[in-house]
Design a protein around this motif. Sequence first.
Motif, PDB file in Angstrom:
ATOM      1  N   ILE A   1       0.864  -1.191   0.000  1.00 34.21           N
ATOM      2  CA  ILE A   1       0.000   0.000   0.000  1.00 34.21           C
ATOM      3  C   ILE A   1       0.894   1.233   0.000  1.00 34.21           C
ATOM      4  CG2 ILE A   1      -1.819   1.235   1.228  1.00 34.21           C
ATOM      5  CD1 ILE A   1      -2.613  -1.448   2.496  1.00 34.21           C
TER       6      ILE A   1
ATOM      7  N   TYR B   1      -4.463   0.513   5.160  1.00 32.20           N
ATOM      8  CA  TYR B   1      -3.745  -0.620   5.771  1.00 32.20           C
ATOM      9  C   TYR B   1      -4.474  -1.127   7.014  1.00 32.20           C
ATOM     10  CZ  TYR B   1      -0.297  -3.020   8.637  1.00 32.20           C
ATOM     11  OH  TYR B   1       0.338  -3.930   9.442  1.00 32.20           O
TER      12      TYR B   1
ATOM     13  N   LYS C   1      -5.346  -5.046   7.076  1.00 34.64           N
ATOM     14  CA  LYS C   1      -4.290  -5.848   7.696  1.00 34.64           C
ATOM     15  C   LYS C   1      -4.809  -7.154   8.291  1.00 34.64           C
ATOM     16  CE  LYS C   1      -4.456  -3.511  12.188  1.00 34.64           C
ATOM     17  NZ  LYS C   1      -3.680  -2.723  13.171  1.00 34.64           N
TER      18      LYS C   1
ATOM     19  N   VAL D   1       0.157  -8.146   4.077  1.00 32.03           N
ATOM     20  CA  VAL D   1      -0.176  -6.747   3.787  1.00 32.03           C
ATOM     21  C   VAL D   1       0.900  -5.852   4.401  1.00 32.03           C
ATOM     22  CG1 VAL D   1      -1.933  -4.956   3.947  1.00 32.03           C
ATOM     23  CG2 VAL D   1      -2.610  -7.367   3.864  1.00 32.03           C
TER      24      VAL D   1
ATOM     25  N   PRO E   1       2.368  -1.696   4.482  1.00 34.63           N
ATOM     26  CA  PRO E   1       2.266  -0.295   4.044  1.00 34.63           C
ATOM     27  C   PRO E   1       3.650   0.316   3.822  1.00 34.63           C
ATOM     28  CG  PRO E   1       2.036  -0.405   6.420  1.00 34.63           C
ATOM     29  CD  PRO E   1       2.275  -1.814   5.947  1.00 34.63           C
TER      30      PRO E   1
END
Length: 542
Positions: free
Chosen positions: A55, A79, A83, A146, A148
Amino acid sequence: MKFSLLQKVFSSILLIVLSPILVVTPTYGLDEYYRFPEYSSPEKIQFEKERKLCIFPLRNLTGDTSLDFYSSGYASVIYSGLKSLTQIYDEVLIPKSIQHAFGSNPSNALLNLREGEWDYSKLEKLKKGELALGVGKDPRYLILKVQPYEAETPPDEGFLIPVSRKYDCFYSIYGEYEKKGEEIKLNIRMRSSKDGSKKEFSHKTSVRRSYQELGPIIEELRKTLLGKHTKALSVKTGNLYDALVFIDGDYVGKTPFKRSDILSGIHDIKITKNGFGEWVGQVDLRESSKELDITLEKDKKEGFITVSSDPVGAKVYLGSEFLGVTPLVKVPVKIGWNRLRFVLGEHVDQFKGVEIKKGEVAEISVKLKEGESVSYYKNKKYVFLDHTYDDFAIYSLYGSLFFYAGYYYFNLRADQALENARPMVQITNFVALQELQNSSPNFQTFATSYFYQERIYDDARDKSEYFRSISGRFGKHQGVQGGLMLYGIGTMLILSATFYALGLDSETLEVGVAPVKTMPTFVRGIEGQYETESYAKFHLRF
């Protein structure tokens, strides 16, 4: 031109000479020559198991630098909403490696496929629903990581591919925002590296509640990433709260637990709580949502011990707890390390270290000696007056240090003896000897000076060798040469090891210190929560 003609002539002659051989010698195809038809190799395919979602900050198209904070702020909010998404589904699998089949393979031959390996027929059965597997073994269910990157420069279309490659991103979320009046318009795109496709999402939000109103666009992103319809799952543990819930090995929350975005399929569930036995099972979410109410049983933390003695009738103590009189069969006791004590009249008390493991039976058998415990162990422990084997081992180590100090001192004296003679002796090499000869008016003066310096050097060398003979030599180039100090060091070390070994009989050890095991076992996924398997939580001296 001439050279080319010669080459052609030579080639023609060579073909004519070799033609009888080529006619007589049989020719083989590549497969026949290497006998490929006699061998077979089945098809084996391995698929990816994990994908990464990156992201990135959004670009500010307003031109107003006071709104730049939204760039990384939107990335953080997205995020936070994504997440918890740890598992996704993709029907179109991407192979990581393919081994193509070759050779004959009879239909009744069993394929030797390891876990994680597939062939075409097995994969077709899975896709048609003829093969029911749990999510953990179905390659279409993938782990999603995930991550960021708020500190990265907001990428545009041209910069996205290199920055995605830099961070090894399978999916990339990026875009821009623009303020119009009291509203902010967001254009967010998600790019997939599988086929380079992009999906666009537009959203309008008020400036005042910009972060709070991102819910709809986050929900659209979640649905796109999930790739399959989801089911709801709720888990309760009766009147107990805060039990840890794991789905397919990933921690997802505590009881009472409820989520509506669990992918449909057969999932492995594990529920744990300190002080209770863990519950492990499966839940089938292929057709409908499920509600589980699990009863956790208290963990007894027990093992068993079976004890026998010769003669029988000895009292048995585990630590300070009286277990009974031998023989004892499968007595439940607390797990961990502890010490057994056997007591029988007119016999020496016997001690044994023992580890009790959960659900297992520890079997201990001892032979008791006749005698009195106090006098027996006192004689075992003390060698001379109040001094034990351990004391003499330590004294011997101190003695080795004393002799090492002497070794260092006498080596220093040996070096000093040579150094003290150095200023009085100039004939240290052939050049110095020539200079002395040239500077002497006659041979008598030269001889007198030479023999005088030689006498000084011999005295210094004799004194150095005397000190070396006391200290000895020990070095890489000198090797080991005997000396009083070196002999003393070796003797003291041998005595120390001997006294230590004499004090290592099993009875003295078991009377002394009980073994202790204090390594905790951590619950995976939750930081700071652990469950120890040890009964003795500190070093306990007996």
